[in-house]
Write a protein that holds these residues in place. Structure first.
Motif, PDB file in Angstrom:
ATOM      1  N   HIS A   1       0.992  -1.081  -0.114  1.00 17.60           N
ATOM      2  CA  HIS A   1       0.025  -0.122  -0.058  1.00 17.60           C
ATOM      3  C   HIS A   1       0.697   1.340   0.089  1.00 17.60           C
ATOM      4  O   HIS A   1       0.326   2.125   0.273  1.00 17.60           O
ATOM      5  CB  HIS A   1      -1.017   0.135   1.133  1.00 17.60           C
ATOM      6  CG  HIS A   1      -0.344  -0.194   2.518  1.00 17.60           C
ATOM      7  ND1 HIS A   1       0.187  -1.094   2.979  1.00 17.60           N
ATOM      8  CD2 HIS A   1      -0.090   0.786   3.450  1.00 17.60           C
ATOM      9  CE1 HIS A   1       0.910  -1.182   4.239  1.00 17.60           C
ATOM     10  NE2 HIS A   1       0.627   0.305   4.604  1.00 17.60           N
ATOM     11  N   ALA A  12      -7.715   1.065 -11.220  1.00 20.36           N
ATOM     12  CA  ALA A  12      -7.672   1.779 -10.153  1.00 20.36           C
ATOM     13  C   ALA A  12      -9.089   1.613  -9.702  1.00 20.36           C
ATOM     14  O   ALA A  12     -10.095   1.581 -10.191  1.00 20.36           O
ATOM     15  CB  ALA A  12      -7.377   3.287 -10.330  1.00 20.36           C
ATOM     16  N   ARG A  72      -1.725  11.945   0.503  1.00 19.71           N
ATOM     17  CA  ARG A  72      -2.238  11.983  -0.948  1.00 19.71           C
ATOM     18  C   ARG A  72      -1.112  12.113  -1.747  1.00 19.71           C
ATOM     19  O   ARG A  72      -1.352  11.681  -2.989  1.00 19.71           O
ATOM     20  CB  ARG A  72      -3.023  13.288  -1.065  1.00 19.71           C
ATOM     21  CG  ARG A  72      -4.666  13.324  -0.365  1.00 19.71           C
ATOM     22  CD  ARG A  72      -5.153  14.598  -1.024  1.00 19.71           C
ATOM     23  NE  ARG A  72      -5.137  15.016  -2.229  1.00 19.71           N
ATOM     24  CZ  ARG A  72      -5.951  15.862  -2.956  1.00 19.71           C
ATOM     25  NH1 ARG A  72      -6.447  16.808  -2.119  1.00 19.71           N
ATOM     26  NH2 ARG A  72      -6.052  15.985  -4.365  1.00 19.71           N
ATOM     27  N   LYS A 127       1.332  10.197  -2.458  1.00 21.02           N
ATOM     28  CA  LYS A 127       1.863   8.872  -2.865  1.00 21.02           C
ATOM     29  C   LYS A 127       0.766   8.207  -4.045  1.00 21.02           C
ATOM     30  O   LYS A 127       1.132   7.487  -4.617  1.00 21.02           O
ATOM     31  CB  LYS A 127       1.968   7.801  -1.918  1.00 21.02           C
ATOM     32  CG  LYS A 127       0.627   7.204  -0.905  1.00 21.02           C
ATOM     33  CD  LYS A 127       1.106   6.423  -0.323  1.00 21.02           C
ATOM     34  CE  LYS A 127       0.038   5.876   0.716  1.00 21.02           C
ATOM     35  NZ  LYS A 127       0.184   5.082   1.926  1.00 21.02           N
ATOM     36  N   ARG A 128      -0.406   9.035  -4.309  1.00 24.49           N
ATOM     37  CA  ARG A 128      -1.371   8.316  -5.281  1.00 24.49           C
ATOM     38  C   ARG A 128      -0.777   8.429  -6.341  1.00 24.49           C
ATOM     39  O   ARG A 128      -0.797   7.408  -7.056  1.00 24.49           O
ATOM     40  CB  ARG A 128      -2.673   9.139  -5.021  1.00 24.49           C
ATOM     41  CG  ARG A 128      -3.397   8.861  -3.516  1.00 24.49           C
ATOM     42  CD  ARG A 128      -4.636   9.558  -3.322  1.00 24.49           C
ATOM     43  NE  ARG A 128      -4.807   9.439  -2.007  1.00 24.49           N
ATOM     44  CZ  ARG A 128      -5.907  10.288  -1.426  1.00 24.49           C
ATOM     45  NH1 ARG A 128      -6.487  11.070  -2.040  1.00 24.49           N
ATOM     46  NH2 ARG A 128      -6.363  10.142  -0.104  1.00 24.49           N
ATOM     47  N   CYS A 149      -5.839   3.357  -3.166  1.00 22.01           N
ATOM     48  CA  CYS A 149      -5.131   4.258  -2.027  1.00 22.01           C
ATOM     49  C   CYS A 149      -6.075   4.552  -0.988  1.00 22.01           C
ATOM     50  O   CYS A 149      -7.184   4.868  -1.339  1.00 22.01           O
ATOM     51  CB  CYS A 149      -4.393   5.419  -2.445  1.00 22.01           C
ATOM     52  SG  CYS A 149      -2.830   5.148  -3.681  1.00 22.01           S
ATOM     53  N   ASP A 187      -6.789  11.402  -8.168  1.00 20.41           N
ATOM     54  CA  ASP A 187      -5.473  11.594  -7.772  1.00 20.41           C
ATOM     55  C   ASP A 187      -4.345  10.582  -8.270  1.00 20.41           C
ATOM     56  O   ASP A 187      -3.380  10.715  -8.706  1.00 20.41           O
ATOM     57  CB  ASP A 187      -5.353  11.572  -6.462  1.00 20.41           C
ATOM     58  CG  ASP A 187      -5.667  12.814  -5.657  1.00 20.41           C
ATOM     59  OD1 ASP A 187      -5.982  13.936  -6.515  1.00 20.41           O
ATOM     60  OD2 ASP A 187      -5.996  12.828  -4.461  1.00 20.41           O
ATOM     61  N   ILE A 188      -4.928   9.179  -8.381  1.00 17.16           N
ATOM     62  CA  ILE A 188      -4.040   8.174  -8.859  1.00 17.16           C
ATOM     63  C   ILE A 188      -3.823   8.252 -10.377  1.00 17.16           C
ATOM     64  O   ILE A 188      -2.828   8.144 -11.140  1.00 17.16           O
ATOM     65  CB  ILE A 188      -4.951   6.784  -8.636  1.00 17.16           C
ATOM     66  CG1 ILE A 188      -4.747   6.533  -7.050  1.00 17.16           C
ATOM     67  CG2 ILE A 188      -4.200   5.696  -9.283  1.00 17.16           C
ATOM     68  CD1 ILE A 188      -5.563   5.440  -6.595  1.00 17.16           C
ATOM     69  N   ILE A 248     -10.080  10.247  -5.010  1.00 20.20           N
ATOM     70  CA  ILE A 248      -8.967   9.273  -4.787  1.00 20.20           C
ATOM     71  C   ILE A 248      -8.416   9.088  -5.940  1.00 20.20           C
ATOM     72  O   ILE A 248      -7.307   8.748  -6.519  1.00 20.20           O
ATOM     73  CB  ILE A 248      -9.118   8.341  -3.856  1.00 20.20           C
ATOM     74  CG1 ILE A 248      -9.547   8.886  -2.421  1.00 20.20           C
ATOM     75  CG2 ILE A 248      -7.843   7.656  -3.731  1.00 20.20           C
ATOM     76  CD1 ILE A 248      -9.834   7.783  -1.343  1.00 20.20           C
TER      77      ILE A 248
END
Length: 504
Positions: free
Chosen positions: A359, A410, A391, A393-394, A385, A426-427, A423
């Motif tokens: 993770h 995702a 945030r 690391k997303r 995530c 962001d990814i 989220i």
């Protein structure tokens, strides 16, 4: 276990006491629901509740003393002693280990810290020590074990009351060793107060928990607390050792925080323990381990380069405790798996399905690299995530998923109070950045519903493909905005495969 209040108050700096000190304390608590007659209650000020608001309630429940850091009215018709201190949390950390007779001084304690690899390393150490005929307790992310007896867990490292109570139970059960995952949160918040560690293991350090630590320097300093503790002048036990990954950039600096002997381990750098002739396959990894004992060939049922490091760390801890190298080898070669750590899901499908707890960016990259080493077909990645967490690391994880995977889906992890679609957005930033860098033929989808995302990946998988479902591993729940639901990636994958086979 009962103590006189006077004995416990003597541990506190400059307490202001209203009431009797000859009370007998039969229990300690910071949760009003756990108060029983004779309890010493600590009024902690938290994000969602303030223990000072429950003084009257705990008095009715039979508490005989409350520790406060604010002025509170004395409950009517209650013979309760009020002790005011500068910090109730600090007071609790001083009192609780004494109440439980300092169990962390009676057990050999091995602490494992680092961003990734803590869980597997602790399970490996447990297996080695049990092979050496010791009675072993384990405290970690998945569960707490007293030999084979399982206790549920809430945090990677429990709060000081739960931890000291568990350690005391281990002492009463005749346990020789307590092996613990020691998180950066636990070290920063001193949840491990009263524990005297004998061996500290450092696995690695990558970006994680920036929402809590704010800076990487704070994160390193928190982890270093474990190694500083090995050299405290007030320690009561001898035979301390630090086991450090010297391939990690933080390894050598981490070793400098302790004055005890260091057992270093590495694959690429010089170290006390090293690995060579590494062969990673889907069924397991084999390699030669070199150390003070010479060379031993290992053929393991766990796989991945990251597990080579986990094994080296576990061997270092076992050697620090004087375990015979042949016993170590036997235990490692009999070791099978850790729940949710690169765990194979077998349901008769013609492709590989792996569930892993990865993770963090480093964790995801490690498992994807391993999958790429043996995947004969495509790699399909399902991951998300956590909400209300770091945030930054997303997009990094989105980029990594595209770099190593062929099809990326995702999805939600534990969204908590955040909108799952935000989220995923962001990814997606990282995914699009990677796709712009000439990742021809790769594709991605966003599916917020985790079960649907897993089903989509399995539907797209062909023989010899690898489906990696990352992020939740052993977890059997999913935390949403308004509730927590039952959800297990492994169970979901098995059910979906069986449904597809049934429907042809």
């Amino acid at each position: 276990m009962a103590k006189k209040l006077e004995q416990l108050v003597a541990l506190l700096p400059q307490p202001v006491v209203r009431g009797r000190l000859d009370q007998t304390i039969a229990a300690v608590a910071h949760d009003s629901r756990k108060v029983v007659p004779g309890t010493m209650f600590f009024c902690l000020t938290g994000v969602h509740a303030d223990g000072h608001d429950f003084v009257a309630e705990v008095a009715r429940r039979g508490a005989v003393a409350v520790v406060v850091e604010k002025d509170v009215p004395e409950p009517p018709d209650a013979a309760i002693t009020i002790i005011k201190v500068a910090s109730t949390r600090t007071a609790m950390q001083a009192v609780v280990p004494c109440f439980y007779d300092y169990p962390g001084h009676k057990l050999r304690m091995i602490g494992v810290t680092g961003t990734n690899g803590k869980t597997t390393t602790t399970y490996l150490i447990r297996s080695i020590l049990r092979q050496a005929a010791y009675k072993v307790g384990l405290i970690g992310t998945i569960q707490t074990l007293i030999e084979d007896r399982v206790l549920p867990v809430k945090n990677t490292t429990p709060d000081v009351i739960e931890l000291q109570s568990t350690l005391a139970e281990m002492v009463d059960s005749g346990i020789d060793y307590a092996i613990m995952e020691v998180s950066s949160h636990a070290l920063a918040l001193n949840r491990v107060a009263g524990c005297e560690f004998d061996v500290g293991v450092f696995t690695n350090m990558t970006q994680d928990h920036m929402d809590f630590h704010q800076t990487f320097e704070n994160y390193i300093d928190a982890k270093a607390g474990l190694f500083r503790s090995l050299s405290r002048p007030q320690n009561t036990k001898t035979g301390k050792a630090a086991v450090i990954n010297f391939d990690d950039s933080a390894g050598v600096p981490m070793a400098g925080y302790s004055s005890c002997p260091v057992i270093s381990y590495a694959v690429t750098n010089n170290a006390v323990l090293t690995a060579a002739n590494i062969d990673v396959k889907s069924a397991g990894v084999s390699f030669d381990i070199h150390g003070p004992f010479g060379k031993r060939e290992l053929k393991l049922s766990i796989t991945g380069m990251f597990n080579v490091y986990n094994v080296l760390g576990a061997v270092g801890a076992a050697l620090a405790e004087g375990v015979n190298p042949e016993t170590i080898k036997q235990a490692l070669e009999e070791f099978t798996s850790v729940p949710g750590r690169f765990e194979l899901v077998q349901a008769g499908q013609p492709f590989t399905v792996i569930v892993d707890y990865a993770h963090t960016p480093d964790g995801l990259e490690n498992v994807l690299r391993t999958a790429k080493q043996f995947a004969a077909g495509k790699i399909l990645v399902v991951f998300g995530c956590g909400g209300d967490r770091d945030r930054t690391k997303r997009p990094v994880m989105g980029k990594l998923a595209v770099q190593y995977g062929d099809i990326v889906i995702a999805t939600s992890d534990n969204p908590r109070s955040e909108d799952p679609e935000k989220i995923l957005a962001d990814i997606e930033v990282g995914i699009k950045e990677a796709l712009a860098g000439n990742q021809a033929g790769k594709q991605y989808e966003k599916i917020a519903d985790r079960r649907q995302a897993i089903a989509r990946a399995i539907a797209l998988a062909e023989p010899e493909d690898v489906v990696l479902i990352a992020g939740k591993g052993h977890e059997t729940y999913q935390i949403l905005a308004d509730k927590t639901i039952d959800f297990d990636d492994r169970q979901a994958a098995r059910e979906i495969i069986r449904e597809m086979k049934k429907n042809g």
